[in-house]
Design a protein around this motif. Structure first.
Motif, PDB file in Angstrom:
ATOM      1  N   ASN A  77      42.127  29.403  37.537  1.00 57.22           N
ATOM      2  CA  ASN A  77      40.832  28.759  37.365  1.00 57.22           C
ATOM      3  C   ASN A  77      39.746  29.622  38.004  1.00 57.22           C
ATOM      4  O   ASN A  77      39.793  29.898  39.207  1.00 57.22           O
ATOM      5  CB  ASN A  77      40.835  27.364  37.999  1.00 57.22           C
ATOM      6  CG  ASN A  77      41.801  26.424  37.303  1.00 57.22           C
ATOM      7  OD1 ASN A  77      41.792  26.299  36.086  1.00 57.22           O
ATOM      8  ND2 ASN A  77      42.644  25.762  38.079  1.00 57.22           N
ATOM      9  N   ILE A  78      38.773  30.031  37.226  1.00 52.66           N
ATOM     10  CA  ILE A  78      37.748  30.949  37.686  1.00 52.66           C
ATOM     11  C   ILE A  78      36.567  30.178  38.278  1.00 52.66           C
ATOM     12  O   ILE A  78      36.144  29.153  37.741  1.00 52.66           O
ATOM     13  CB  ILE A  78      37.271  31.851  36.527  1.00 52.66           C
ATOM     14  CG1 ILE A  78      38.470  32.581  35.905  1.00 52.66           C
ATOM     15  CG2 ILE A  78      36.235  32.854  37.020  1.00 52.66           C
ATOM     16  CD1 ILE A  78      39.265  33.420  36.870  1.00 52.66           C
ATOM     17  N   ARG A  79      36.042  30.703  39.398  1.00 56.55           N
ATOM     18  CA  ARG A  79      34.858  30.138  40.043  1.00 56.55           C
ATOM     19  C   ARG A  79      33.745  31.195  40.043  1.00 56.55           C
ATOM     20  O   ARG A  79      33.979  32.350  39.694  1.00 56.55           O
ATOM     21  CB  ARG A  79      35.162  29.717  41.484  1.00 56.55           C
ATOM     22  CG  ARG A  79      36.360  28.796  41.622  1.00 56.55           C
ATOM     23  CD  ARG A  79      36.572  28.419  43.090  1.00 56.55           C
ATOM     24  NE  ARG A  79      36.682  29.580  43.952  1.00 56.55           N
ATOM     25  CZ  ARG A  79      37.793  30.263  44.163  1.00 56.55           C
ATOM     26  NH1 ARG A  79      38.921  29.899  43.562  1.00 56.55           N
ATOM     27  NH2 ARG A  79      37.807  31.301  44.985  1.00 56.55           N
ATOM     28  N   SER A  80      32.581  30.792  40.488  1.00 54.70           N
ATOM     29  CA  SER A  80      31.442  31.729  40.505  1.00 54.70           C
ATOM     30  C   SER A  80      31.665  32.880  41.477  1.00 54.70           C
ATOM     31  O   SER A  80      31.076  33.954  41.329  1.00 54.70           O
ATOM     32  CB  SER A  80      30.150  30.980  40.867  1.00 54.70           C
ATOM     33  OG  SER A  80      30.262  30.393  42.156  1.00 54.70           O
ATOM     34  N   THR A  81      32.510  32.667  42.484  1.00 52.60           N
ATOM     35  CA  THR A  81      32.751  33.697  43.501  1.00 52.60           C
ATOM     36  C   THR A  81      34.044  34.478  43.280  1.00 52.60           C
ATOM     37  O   THR A  81      34.406  35.329  44.090  1.00 52.60           O
ATOM     38  CB  THR A  81      32.807  33.049  44.900  1.00 52.60           C
ATOM     39  OG1 THR A  81      33.847  32.057  44.919  1.00 52.60           O
ATOM     40  CG2 THR A  81      31.474  32.405  45.246  1.00 52.60           C
ATOM     41  N   THR A  82      34.749  34.205  42.196  1.00 50.98           N
ATOM     42  CA  THR A  82      36.061  34.820  41.970  1.00 50.98           C
ATOM     43  C   THR A  82      35.943  36.328  41.752  1.00 50.98           C
ATOM     44  O   THR A  82      35.062  36.797  41.024  1.00 50.98           O
ATOM     45  CB  THR A  82      36.754  34.182  40.750  1.00 50.98           C
ATOM     46  OG1 THR A  82      36.948  32.794  40.996  1.00 50.98           O
ATOM     47  CG2 THR A  82      38.112  34.833  40.506  1.00 50.98           C
ATOM     48  N   ARG A  83      36.855  37.073  42.383  1.00 52.86           N
ATOM     49  CA  ARG A  83      36.990  38.510  42.144  1.00 52.86           C
ATOM     50  C   ARG A  83      38.376  38.765  41.532  1.00 52.86           C
ATOM     51  O   ARG A  83      39.311  38.015  41.770  1.00 52.86           O
ATOM     52  CB  ARG A  83      36.840  39.304  43.450  1.00 52.86           C
ATOM     53  CG  ARG A  83      35.462  39.142  44.100  1.00 52.86           C
ATOM     54  CD  ARG A  83      34.381  39.788  43.248  1.00 52.86           C
ATOM     55  NE  ARG A  83      33.053  39.623  43.832  1.00 52.86           N
ATOM     56  CZ  ARG A  83      32.209  38.678  43.485  1.00 52.86           C
ATOM     57  NH1 ARG A  83      32.567  37.769  42.570  1.00 52.86           N
ATOM     58  NH2 ARG A  83      31.018  38.597  44.031  1.00 52.86           N
ATOM     59  N   TYR A  84      38.473  39.856  40.782  1.00 54.01           N
ATOM     60  CA  TYR A  84      39.711  40.058  40.024  1.00 54.01           C
ATOM     61  C   TYR A  84      40.927  40.222  40.930  1.00 54.01           C
ATOM     62  O   TYR A  84      42.046  39.863  40.559  1.00 54.01           O
ATOM     63  CB  TYR A  84      39.560  41.251  39.077  1.00 54.01           C
ATOM     64  CG  TYR A  84      39.770  42.610  39.713  1.00 54.01           C
ATOM     65  CD1 TYR A  84      40.998  43.252  39.628  1.00 54.01           C
ATOM     66  CD2 TYR A  84      38.733  43.259  40.394  1.00 54.01           C
ATOM     67  CE1 TYR A  84      41.196  44.493  40.201  1.00 54.01           C
ATOM     68  CE2 TYR A  84      38.925  44.494  40.968  1.00 54.01           C
ATOM     69  CZ  TYR A  84      40.156  45.116  40.869  1.00 54.01           C
ATOM     70  OH  TYR A  84      40.348  46.339  41.446  1.00 54.01           O
ATOM     71  N   GLN A  85      40.735  40.744  42.157  1.00 54.65           N
ATOM     72  CA  GLN A  85      41.873  40.927  43.068  1.00 54.65           C
ATOM     73  C   GLN A  85      42.531  39.594  43.430  1.00 54.65           C
ATOM     74  O   GLN A  85      43.714  39.550  43.752  1.00 54.65           O
ATOM     75  CB  GLN A  85      41.426  41.630  44.350  1.00 54.65           C
ATOM     76  CG  GLN A  85      40.890  43.040  44.144  1.00 54.65           C
ATOM     77  CD  GLN A  85      39.370  43.062  44.051  1.00 54.65           C
ATOM     78  OE1 GLN A  85      38.772  42.082  43.602  1.00 54.65           O
ATOM     79  NE2 GLN A  85      38.774  44.159  44.471  1.00 54.65           N
ATOM     80  N   GLU A  86      41.744  38.504  43.384  1.00 56.24           N
ATOM     81  CA  GLU A  86      42.273  37.197  43.779  1.00 56.24           C
ATOM     82  C   GLU A  86      43.361  36.707  42.834  1.00 56.24           C
ATOM     83  O   GLU A  86      44.163  35.849  43.202  1.00 56.24           O
ATOM     84  CB  GLU A  86      41.134  36.174  43.831  1.00 56.24           C
ATOM     85  CG  GLU A  86      40.108  36.468  44.903  1.00 56.24           C
ATOM     86  CD  GLU A  86      38.937  35.508  44.842  1.00 56.24           C
ATOM     87  OE1 GLU A  86      39.123  34.357  44.396  1.00 56.24           O
ATOM     88  OE2 GLU A  86      37.818  35.897  45.238  1.00 56.24           O
TER      89      GLU A  86
END
Length: 320
Positions: A77-86
């Motif tokens: 689930n993607i959020r506004s602060t998500t980075r691909y490494q997560e």
């Protein structure tokens, strides 16, 4: 559902048995065009980008594909602060430091609860996440990247390097590179919350727009949905709605969707909830005749309208 019906030589390598993390049956009714889009995505090893209004089945497609193929499913689930490494892994440096300090105490035990204290092993502080776990699996996996447009504009392009050959990423803390033996089947959803996605990202995706189901398709979805609920032993909804009630509910639901001025149109999930309430919420099913006659207030409108202005417009008078 017959996902991946193309040349058997082009099929992904299948596990010997259905994977333990494979999701259960999903009441999903894909069109032939959508099945073809899934097949093309698998054949070309490219992400499948899905768009369509809320409630049209974008998210549930991933579960349906994973169940049909017998593969594990991972939802990111993607959020506004998500980075691909997560989506790859997390390294808990603070927990490792905590354990180092704890073991300096000569009275400390080797275990804290159920967790082994061993800061010498970095693997005790690594947790592989959705995409990282899919890369490490011994069989193909399905990864759902949900609502990619919520993230920063750089996120889609950063993701591209992972979803193309050589399908690998590096764990910086160990210096090891993890290469996927089975590139995952990636399904990405977008609601265009921040506008269009970057052109380089779009070029590398298979794109499909899911249209809202037509009346006959909605009727089939209702049949599959309530059949599955009965098979799962849900006593409250064991008896499916009557044909008359389904027809009356469909007529009213489609009339509501045809109204002008609604900010958020009710989707398939709202309709299924509403129909379930009409059939089972009260001591007896809501009258199909009353629904057809638009007698009184629209029943259970709170299941269909989720915004204040739409709520105020709700009622039989608006759809008469």
């Amino acid at each position: 559902m017959r996902f991946f019906t193309g040349n058997p030589e082009n099929r992904p390598t299948e596990p010997e048995a259905i994977h333990a993390e494979c999701p259960g049956p999903e009441p999903y009714l894909p069109s032939e065009e959508l099945i073809k889009a899934v097949n093309l995505s698998i054949f070309l090893k490219r992400p499948l980008l899905l768009e369509g209004e809320a409630g049209c089945g974008k998210t549930r497609l991933a579960s349906a594909v994973a169940h049909e193929l017998g593969y594990p499913l991972y939802r990111w689930n993607i959020r506004s602060t998500t980075r691909y490494q997560e989506g790859l892994y997390e390294y808990d440096a603070l927990l490792r430091l905590h354990d180092v300090n704890l073991l300096k105490d000569v009275n400390a035990k080797a275990k804290e609860g159920e967790r082994t204290l061993n800061p010498r092993s970095i693997n005790n502080y690594l947790e592989f996440k959705e995409l990282g776990q899919a890369f490490r699996n011994d069989c193909p996996s399905v990864v759902l990247i949900d609502e990619i447009d919520k993230a920063d504009l750089d996120f889609p392009n950063d993701l591209l390097a992972l979803l193309e050959k050589p399908y690998e990423f590096r764990v910086r803390e160990t210096g090891k590179t993890i290469t996927a033996n089975y590139p995952p089947i990636v399904i990405i959803t977008s609601n265009k919350e921040k506008g269009n996605l970057p052109a380089p990202f779009l070029r590398r995706c298979v794109y499909y727009f899911i249209e809202f189901p037509k009346r006959d398709d909605l009727k089939k979805i209702v049949e599959i949905h309530f059949q599955q609920m009965a098979e799962q032993g849900d006593e409250a909804t064991k008896t499916p709605p009557s044909v008359d009630l389904v027809d009356a509910a469909l007529d009213e639901f489609l009339a509501i969707r045809g109204q002008k001025g609604l900010t958020k149109l009710p989707g398939t999930s709202e309709f299924l909830d509403w129909l379930g309430a009409l059939a089972h919420f009260a001591n007896q099913p809501y009258s199909a005749a009353a629904l057809k006659a638009k007698a009184g207030e629209l029943p259970y409108k709170e299941l269909l309208f989720k915004l204040r202005d739409d709520w105020r417009r709700a009622g039989f008078a608006a759809s008469s």
